[in-house]
Design a protein around this motif. Structure first.
Motif, PDB file in Angstrom:
ATOM      1  N   THR A  13       0.776  -1.108  -0.016  1.00 58.94           N
ATOM      2  CA  THR A  13      -0.192  -0.138  -0.066  1.00 58.94           C
ATOM      3  C   THR A  13       0.767   1.302   0.069  1.00 58.94           C
ATOM      4  OG1 THR A  13      -1.635  -1.172   1.144  1.00 58.94           O
ATOM      5  CG2 THR A  13      -1.872   1.381   1.238  1.00 58.94           C
ATOM      6  N   PHE A  14       2.156   1.362   0.833  1.00 57.15           N
ATOM      7  CA  PHE A  14       2.950   2.226   0.796  1.00 57.15           C
ATOM      8  C   PHE A  14       3.535   2.469  -0.607  1.00 57.15           C
ATOM      9  CE2 PHE A  14       2.949   2.343   5.448  1.00 57.15           C
ATOM     10  CZ  PHE A  14       3.370   3.764   5.807  1.00 57.15           C
ATOM     11  N   HIS A  15       4.049   1.533  -1.288  1.00 52.31           N
ATOM     12  CA  HIS A  15       4.612   1.498  -2.350  1.00 52.31           C
ATOM     13  C   HIS A  15       3.747   2.013  -3.326  1.00 52.31           C
ATOM     14  CE1 HIS A  15       7.805  -1.662  -1.200  1.00 52.31           C
ATOM     15  NE2 HIS A  15       8.050  -0.550  -0.371  1.00 52.31           N
ATOM     16  N   GLU A  16       2.679   1.431  -3.455  1.00 52.90           N
ATOM     17  CA  GLU A  16       1.573   1.905  -4.691  1.00 52.90           C
ATOM     18  C   GLU A  16       1.016   3.219  -4.551  1.00 52.90           C
ATOM     19  OE1 GLU A  16      -1.338  -1.071  -4.544  1.00 52.90           O
ATOM     20  OE2 GLU A  16      -0.213  -2.860  -5.232  1.00 52.90           O
ATOM     21  N   THR A  17       0.862   3.734  -3.441  1.00 51.59           N
ATOM     22  CA  THR A  17       0.311   5.114  -2.860  1.00 51.59           C
ATOM     23  C   THR A  17       1.508   6.078  -3.212  1.00 51.59           C
ATOM     24  OG1 THR A  17      -1.165   3.985  -1.213  1.00 51.59           O
ATOM     25  CG2 THR A  17      -0.951   6.433  -1.190  1.00 51.59           C
ATOM     26  N   LEU A  18       2.699   5.984  -2.784  1.00 52.82           N
ATOM     27  CA  LEU A  18       3.754   7.083  -2.871  1.00 52.82           C
ATOM     28  C   LEU A  18       4.586   6.664  -4.006  1.00 52.82           C
ATOM     29  CD1 LEU A  18       4.710   7.206   0.801  1.00 52.82           C
ATOM     30  CD2 LEU A  18       3.067   8.603  -0.259  1.00 52.82           C
ATOM     31  N   ASP A  19       4.353   5.643  -4.973  1.00 50.37           N
ATOM     32  CA  ASP A  19       5.077   5.181  -5.922  1.00 50.37           C
ATOM     33  C   ASP A  19       6.593   5.251  -5.364  1.00 50.37           C
ATOM     34  OD1 ASP A  19       5.927   4.580  -8.414  1.00 50.37           O
ATOM     35  OD2 ASP A  19       5.823   6.886  -9.205  1.00 50.37           O
ATOM     36  N   CYS A  20       6.985   4.272  -4.460  1.00 53.20           N
ATOM     37  CA  CYS A  20       8.373   4.054  -4.012  1.00 53.20           C
ATOM     38  C   CYS A  20       8.477   2.655  -3.902  1.00 53.20           C
ATOM     39  CB  CYS A  20       8.514   5.055  -2.881  1.00 53.20           C
ATOM     40  SG  CYS A  20       7.364   4.510  -1.444  1.00 53.20           S
TER      41      CYS A  20
END
Length: 238
Positions: free
Chosen positions: A150-157
């Motif tokens: 969720t962090f990776h997809e939301t912040l594109d990181c």
């Protein structure tokens, strides 16, 4: 009957400032509601890692901002009405409300300045815990992987700010956005620590600018309201 001369100019000047203050309250209320329901922050701050909830310090500041915006609209209306009616009672109440609101804003500003780095720090610690669990998890019963994705997809990181985070796209493509390439991670570092800092620092700067503008307006209004109140008291028509 009413005030005359310079006092009359102050009366209408105070009305204009109060109208601007009322509009500023509406804008702050709207911005606070937007920040409260922003898709990026809600996607992250509603996450839960096992029994641990994501840090919600940011939302404490937002709720304070919502309350301030609503109170500002009420006080602005009170000031406009008091100025037009030339009521010493209303103007005195308006001045008292401004002093209380100004004190609350200063207190909130101090709180925000003290906690501006802590907010991002708490979220980064929450992310690091989820990332470690995602790397070590051997079953789907652990939701660390879900939180990290969720962090990776939301912040594109992808990954924390360390060596493991830099090589994560190479050996754990199930955790990172598909468009995140290994070569790109070295050319354009996109670790999640940096993205978290950017996310919250940008929003906190927006809140800070709004607070400074409102504080300046409030100072002018306190001065004008006292001058008008004294002018009404000393007016020869009363």
């Amino acid at each position: 009957m009413g005030v005359e001369g310079c006092t009359k100019c102050i009366k209408y000047l105070l009305f204009v400032f109060n109208f601007i203050f009322w509009l500023a309250g509406g804008i702050i209320l709207g911005v606070a509601l937007w920040l409260r329901h922003d898709s990026q922050t809600t996607s992250i701050l509603y996450l839960q890692l096992g029994d641990k909830q994501a840090p919600n310090t940011f939302y404490v500041g937002i709720y304070i901002l919502i309350a301030v915006g609503a109170v500002m609209m009420f006080v602005g209306f009170l000031g406009c009405y008091g100025a037009i009616q030339e009521s010493q009672c209303l103007l005195g109440t308006f001045f008292t409300c401004l002093v209380i609101l100004f004190a609350c804003e200063v207190a909130a500003g101090i709180w925000g300045f003290v906690n501006k780095d802590q907010i991002a720090k708490d979220v980064k610690q929450f992310y690091d815990q989820a990332f470690q669990q995602a790397l070590m998890a051997e079953s789907e019963t652990n939701n660390g992987k879900t939180v990290v994705k969720t962090f990776h997809e939301t912040l594109d990181c992808c990954g924390p700010d360390n060596v493991i985070g830099a090589i994560t796209p190479l050996w754990r493509d199930d955790l990172c956005p598909k468009k995140e390439a290994f070569l790109k991670s070295f050319i354009e570092p996109s670790n999640c620590h940096k993205k978290i800092d950017e996310l919250f620092s940008g929003k906190l700067y927006l809140i800070g600018i709004a607070a400074i503008v409102v504080a300046v307006i409030m100072i002018f209004e306190m001065i004008l309201s006292m001058v008008l109140c004294c002018g009404i008291r000393n007016s020869s028509v009363y």
